[in-house]
Design a protein around this motif. Structure first.
Motif, PDB file in Angstrom:
ATOM      1  N   PHE A   1      -8.603  -5.485   6.340  1.00  0.00           N
ATOM      2  CA  PHE A   1      -9.215  -4.931   5.203  1.00  0.00           C
ATOM      3  C   PHE A   1     -10.712  -4.779   5.654  1.00  0.00           C
ATOM      4  CE2 PHE A   1      -5.744  -5.793   2.783  1.00  0.00           C
ATOM      5  CZ  PHE A   1      -5.565  -4.899   1.913  1.00  0.00           C
ATOM      6  N   GLU A   2     -11.493  -3.427   5.162  1.00  0.00           N
ATOM      7  CA  GLU A   2     -12.824  -3.477   5.274  1.00  0.00           C
ATOM      8  C   GLU A   2     -13.450  -3.072   4.176  1.00  0.00           C
ATOM      9  OE1 GLU A   2     -12.917  -0.368   8.229  1.00  0.00           O
ATOM     10  OE2 GLU A   2     -11.864  -1.268   9.859  1.00  0.00           O
TER      11      GLU A   2
ATOM     12  N   ASP B   1     -12.357   0.157   2.037  1.00  0.00           N
ATOM     13  CA  ASP B   1     -11.100   0.169   1.357  1.00  0.00           C
ATOM     14  C   ASP B   1     -11.434  -0.243  -0.181  1.00  0.00           C
ATOM     15  OD1 ASP B   1     -10.210   0.449   4.060  1.00  0.00           O
ATOM     16  OD2 ASP B   1      -9.816  -1.579   4.292  1.00  0.00           O
TER      17      ASP B   1
ATOM     18  N   VAL C   1      -8.433   0.652  -2.973  1.00  0.00           N
ATOM     19  CA  VAL C   1      -7.661  -0.283  -3.529  1.00  0.00           C
ATOM     20  C   VAL C   1      -7.990  -0.723  -5.136  1.00  0.00           C
ATOM     21  CG1 VAL C   1      -7.019  -2.848  -3.482  1.00  0.00           C
ATOM     22  CG2 VAL C   1      -7.784  -1.703  -1.378  1.00  0.00           C
TER      23      VAL C   1
ATOM     24  N   ILE D   1      -9.640  -8.866  -1.704  1.00  0.00           N
ATOM     25  CA  ILE D   1      -9.548  -8.223  -0.531  1.00  0.00           C
ATOM     26  C   ILE D   1     -10.278  -9.459   0.458  1.00  0.00           C
ATOM     27  CG2 ILE D   1     -11.104  -6.787   0.974  1.00  0.00           C
ATOM     28  CD1 ILE D   1     -10.459  -4.669  -0.872  1.00  0.00           C
TER      29      ILE D   1
ATOM     30  N   CYS E   1      -7.763 -11.600   1.188  1.00  0.00           N
ATOM     31  CA  CYS E   1      -6.788 -11.111   2.057  1.00  0.00           C
ATOM     32  C   CYS E   1      -7.335 -11.274   3.706  1.00  0.00           C
ATOM     33  CB  CYS E   1      -6.505  -9.476   1.877  1.00  0.00           C
ATOM     34  SG  CYS E   1      -5.464  -9.323   0.306  1.00  0.00           S
ATOM     35  N   VAL E   2      -8.569 -11.055   3.802  1.00  0.00           N
ATOM     36  CA  VAL E   2      -9.290 -11.345   5.056  1.00  0.00           C
ATOM     37  C   VAL E   2      -9.540 -12.606   5.596  1.00  0.00           C
ATOM     38  CG1 VAL E   2     -11.520 -10.848   6.299  1.00  0.00           C
ATOM     39  CG2 VAL E   2     -10.865  -9.158   4.387  1.00  0.00           C
TER      40      VAL E   2
ATOM     41  N   TYR F   1      -2.050 -10.288   5.634  1.00  0.00           N
ATOM     42  CA  TYR F   1      -2.216  -8.851   5.049  1.00  0.00           C
ATOM     43  C   TYR F   1      -2.776  -7.985   6.089  1.00  0.00           C
ATOM     44  CZ  TYR F   1      -1.652 -10.282  -0.041  1.00  0.00           C
ATOM     45  OH  TYR F   1      -1.157 -10.380  -1.088  1.00  0.00           O
TER      46      TYR F   1
ATOM     47  N   VAL G   1      -3.830  -3.463   6.378  1.00  0.00           N
ATOM     48  CA  VAL G   1      -4.214  -2.293   5.897  1.00  0.00           C
ATOM     49  C   VAL G   1      -3.324  -1.241   6.788  1.00  0.00           C
ATOM     50  CG1 VAL G   1      -5.793  -0.308   5.797  1.00  0.00           C
ATOM     51  CG2 VAL G   1      -6.210  -2.634   4.979  1.00  0.00           C
TER      52      VAL G   1
ATOM     53  N   CYS H   1      -2.807   2.407   7.931  1.00  0.00           N
ATOM     54  CA  CYS H   1      -3.961   3.445   7.958  1.00  0.00           C
ATOM     55  C   CYS H   1      -3.400   4.489   8.821  1.00  0.00           C
ATOM     56  CB  CYS H   1      -5.183   3.036   8.314  1.00  0.00           C
ATOM     57  SG  CYS H   1      -5.170   2.158   9.982  1.00  0.00           S
TER      58      CYS H   1
ATOM     59  N   ILE I   1      -7.159   4.440   4.994  1.00  0.00           N
ATOM     60  CA  ILE I   1      -6.390   3.464   4.303  1.00  0.00           C
ATOM     61  C   ILE I   1      -5.402   4.353   3.615  1.00  0.00           C
ATOM     62  CG2 ILE I   1      -7.599   3.092   2.354  1.00  0.00           C
ATOM     63  CD1 ILE I   1      -6.366   0.534   1.823  1.00  0.00           C
TER      64      ILE I   1
ATOM     65  N   TRP J   1      -0.922  -0.965   2.152  1.00  0.00           N
ATOM     66  CA  TRP J   1      -1.175  -2.297   2.685  1.00  0.00           C
ATOM     67  C   TRP J   1       0.128  -2.873   2.721  1.00  0.00           C
ATOM     68  CZ3 TRP J   1      -3.645  -1.015  -1.903  1.00  0.00           C
ATOM     69  CH2 TRP J   1      -3.256  -1.209  -2.953  1.00  0.00           C
TER      70      TRP J   1
END
Length: 215
Positions: A10-11, A14, A18, A47, A50-51, A59, A61, A63, A71, A74
């Protein structure tokens, strides 16, 4: 047309996507967890979690397979257990409708199964889905060709109760799948075509949407 996907973490970019997805009831219609509105701040916290996983979950993404890596959804695994040497597929969300042809779903399942066996070195992975999730069941039935059990009418959505179908695959079974080429989407679609050509009843009720696209 099959649309290829890849996976990344994830970034920050996103977050808006989301947030919209988490508040889209239609995306939760056939999920095990159901729908619950969530604030922008809560999505940001989700998020962040998740990171920075704690080793019991992972997790990704899903993409686009291009320079932008935008994205489209997920996926995740959970209950990673290095003692029992097993894990579970926690969920797959394909939010971009253009990628709901089945190929992104299939590729993500294979990506997670491969991660559990090849990267984590575990021996078993479990999966569950509602009986009405036809694309999910199509690929799980095709790849695993079995299910462990069906729990009847245990999840209710909008007044309709659904069965929950449980699957699992062990390392040695996965090695056999790879040997037979059944971890490749095009090979699996070809197998479905052969099943149809030979008039074989191969879980036909689960392949309606898939067959409309590819067969």
């Amino acid at each position: 047309m099959k649309r290829n996907v890849i996976w990344r973490g994830f970034e920050e970019r996103d977050l808006d996507f989301v947030y919209r997805c988490k508040n889209d009831k239609s995306l939760s219609k056939l999920s095990l967890n159901g729908f619950q509105p969530i604030s922008y701040e809560e999505v940001a916290g989700w998020i962040e979690k998740c990171v920075h996983d704690d080793g019991t979950y992972k997790y990704w993404v899903i993409c686009t397979d291009d320079e932008f890596q935008n994205i489209v959804g997920w996926c995740s695994i959970s209950q990673i257990d290095f003692v029992e040497k097993k894990a579970s597929i926690h969920g797959i969300t394909i939010a971009n409708a253009r990628y709901r042809d089945g190929s992104a779903l299939f590729s993500s399942v294979i990506h997670m199964v491969d991660y559990v066996f090849e990267t984590l070195g575990l021996d078993r992975i479990d999966m569950k889905c509602l009986s009405g999730q036809l694309n999910s069941r199509a690929f799980l039935d095709l790849v695993l060709q079995k299910n462990e059990r069906i729990d009847e009418k245990v999840v209710c959505r909008d007044g309709v109760c659904h069965d929950v179908v449980s699957y699992s695959i062990h390392r040695e079974e996965y090695e056999l799948l790879k040997k037979n080429g059944l971890v490749d989407f095009d090979v699996c679609v070809s197998k479905l075509k052969d099943q149809k050509r030979n008039n074989m009843d191969f879980h036909s009720n689960c392949y309606i949407s898939l067959c409309k696209t590819y067969i």
